[in-house]
Design a protein around this motif. Structure first.
Motif, PDB file in Angstrom:
ATOM      1  N   GLU A  19     -21.400 -18.326 -18.209  1.00  7.79           N
ATOM      2  CA  GLU A  19     -21.349 -17.642 -16.912  1.00  7.79           C
ATOM      3  C   GLU A  19     -21.589 -18.596 -15.748  1.00  7.79           C
ATOM      4  O   GLU A  19     -21.100 -18.364 -14.639  1.00  7.79           O
ATOM      5  N   SER A  20     -22.290 -19.692 -16.002  1.00  4.02           N
ATOM      6  CA  SER A  20     -22.570 -20.641 -14.925  1.00  4.02           C
ATOM      7  C   SER A  20     -21.491 -21.721 -14.822  1.00  4.02           C
ATOM      8  O   SER A  20     -21.593 -22.609 -13.983  1.00  4.02           O
ATOM      9  N   GLY A  21     -20.477 -21.643 -15.689  1.00  3.62           N
ATOM     10  CA  GLY A  21     -19.365 -22.584 -15.588  1.00  3.62           C
ATOM     11  C   GLY A  21     -19.365 -23.708 -16.601  1.00  3.62           C
ATOM     12  O   GLY A  21     -18.421 -24.485 -16.667  1.00  3.62           O
ATOM     13  N   ALA A  22     -20.392 -23.821 -17.404  1.00  3.18           N
ATOM     14  CA  ALA A  22     -20.463 -24.898 -18.407  1.00  3.18           C
ATOM     15  C   ALA A  22     -19.832 -24.403 -19.703  1.00  3.18           C
ATOM     16  O   ALA A  22     -20.492 -24.271 -20.735  1.00  3.18           O
ATOM     17  N   ARG A  23     -18.557 -24.135 -19.651  1.00  9.45           N
ATOM     18  CA  ARG A  23     -17.869 -23.484 -20.771  1.00  9.45           C
ATOM     19  C   ARG A  23     -17.789 -24.349 -22.034  1.00  9.45           C
ATOM     20  O   ARG A  23     -17.871 -23.831 -23.131  1.00  9.45           O
ATOM     21  N   THR A  24     -17.617 -25.660 -21.877  1.00  2.00           N
ATOM     22  CA  THR A  24     -17.510 -26.526 -23.054  1.00  2.00           C
ATOM     23  C   THR A  24     -18.818 -26.541 -23.842  1.00  2.00           C
ATOM     24  O   THR A  24     -18.818 -26.359 -25.061  1.00  2.00           O
ATOM     25  N   VAL A  25     -19.917 -26.710 -23.141  1.00  2.00           N
ATOM     26  CA  VAL A  25     -21.223 -26.707 -23.807  1.00  2.00           C
ATOM     27  C   VAL A  25     -21.498 -25.321 -24.374  1.00  2.00           C
ATOM     28  O   VAL A  25     -21.999 -25.192 -25.501  1.00  2.00           O
ATOM     29  N   ALA A  26     -21.136 -24.287 -23.633  1.00  2.00           N
ATOM     30  CA  ALA A  26     -21.341 -22.918 -24.101  1.00  2.00           C
ATOM     31  C   ALA A  26     -20.563 -22.674 -25.389  1.00  2.00           C
ATOM     32  O   ALA A  26     -21.075 -22.056 -26.330  1.00  2.00           O
ATOM     33  N   LYS A  27     -19.344 -23.159 -25.431  1.00  2.00           N
ATOM     34  CA  LYS A  27     -18.515 -22.998 -26.633  1.00  2.00           C
ATOM     35  C   LYS A  27     -19.145 -23.719 -27.830  1.00  2.00           C
ATOM     36  O   LYS A  27     -19.203 -23.180 -28.934  1.00  2.00           O
ATOM     37  N   ASP A  28     -19.639 -24.944 -27.600  1.00  2.86           N
ATOM     38  CA  ASP A  28     -20.282 -25.707 -28.668  1.00  2.86           C
ATOM     39  C   ASP A  28     -21.528 -24.986 -29.191  1.00  2.86           C
ATOM     40  O   ASP A  28     -21.745 -24.899 -30.405  1.00  2.86           O
ATOM     41  N   LEU A  29     -22.344 -24.469 -28.276  1.00  6.66           N
ATOM     42  CA  LEU A  29     -23.545 -23.744 -28.695  1.00  6.66           C
ATOM     43  C   LEU A  29     -23.183 -22.464 -29.439  1.00  6.66           C
ATOM     44  O   LEU A  29     -23.846 -22.087 -30.410  1.00  6.66           O
ATOM     45  N   GLY A  30     -22.126 -21.796 -29.004  1.00 12.26           N
ATOM     46  CA  GLY A  30     -21.656 -20.602 -29.713  1.00 12.26           C
ATOM     47  C   GLY A  30     -21.223 -20.938 -31.126  1.00 12.26           C
ATOM     48  O   GLY A  30     -21.496 -20.193 -32.070  1.00 12.26           O
ATOM     49  N   ARG A  31     -20.569 -22.057 -31.267  1.00 12.15           N
ATOM     50  CA  ARG A  31     -20.121 -22.498 -32.604  1.00 12.15           C
ATOM     51  C   ARG A  31     -21.324 -22.807 -33.502  1.00 12.15           C
ATOM     52  O   ARG A  31     -21.349 -22.444 -34.676  1.00 12.15           O
ATOM     53  N   ILE A  32     -22.318 -23.466 -32.940  1.00  8.69           N
ATOM     54  CA  ILE A  32     -23.535 -23.756 -33.702  1.00  8.69           C
ATOM     55  C   ILE A  32     -24.211 -22.448 -34.106  1.00  8.69           C
ATOM     56  O   ILE A  32     -24.638 -22.282 -35.254  1.00  8.69           O
TER      57      ILE A  32
END
Length: 156
Positions: A19-32
């Motif tokens: 939601e804050s725009g850090a989509r790449t990191v968010a995607k990685d954390l979601g994968r983890i």
């Protein structure tokens, strides 16, 4: 606290970052977070122990107190072919037609084709050494690259 709690924490953090725009990191954390599903009932301490054992296995092929998994035998013909390819590449490295990208690609191909023991054997027979796969591949690459660089320096 167990892994299910960690999973939920990572999932929430992922949503916040997204939601804050850090989509790449968010995607990685979601994968983890998703990858933690099979371990949800473990305590964090037991999960940490598991990660250490997984790392040890990745590095050595064995886990302390466990049995070592025998490496699959390597086809001697494949090793010989790889060695011939490297020797040929080494000889051709002084040619202007051979680029650094070609050198990188050929060495990378051999890196992907063989496991640690075979790469270490190939490196030794190629006249370089390395105790790990990474070190052996780097030594092979460096020998060929050094030849090309040396030739280019002396051409003037």
């Amino acid at each position: 606290m167990n892994v299910a709690h960690l999973k939920k924490l990572l999932s929430n953090l992922s949503e916040t970052l997204s939601e804050s725009g850090a989509r790449t990191v968010a995607k990685d954390l979601g994968r983890i977070s998703e990858a933690l599903d099979p371990f949800a009932d473990r305590t964090l301490a037991k999960f940490a122990d598991f990660l250490l054992k997984a790392h040890e296995f990745e590095q050595t092929g064995a886990v302390s107190g466990g049995r070592k998994i025998a490496a699959k035998p390597v086809d001697p013909k494949m090793v010989e072919d790889a060695l011939n390819l490297l020797n040929d590449l080494y000889e051709r490295a002084t040619s202007p037609e051979v680029t650094y990208q070609q050198l990188d690609a050929e060495v990378a191909k051999i890196d992907k084709q063989f496991k640690k023991d075979a790469i270490v054997e190939i490196a030794t027979r190629f006249g370089v050494s390395g105790k790990t796969k990474k070190a052996a591949v780097e030594a092979i690459h460096r020998k060929i690259k050094d030849r090309k660089e040396s030739f280019e320096r002396t051409r003037f």
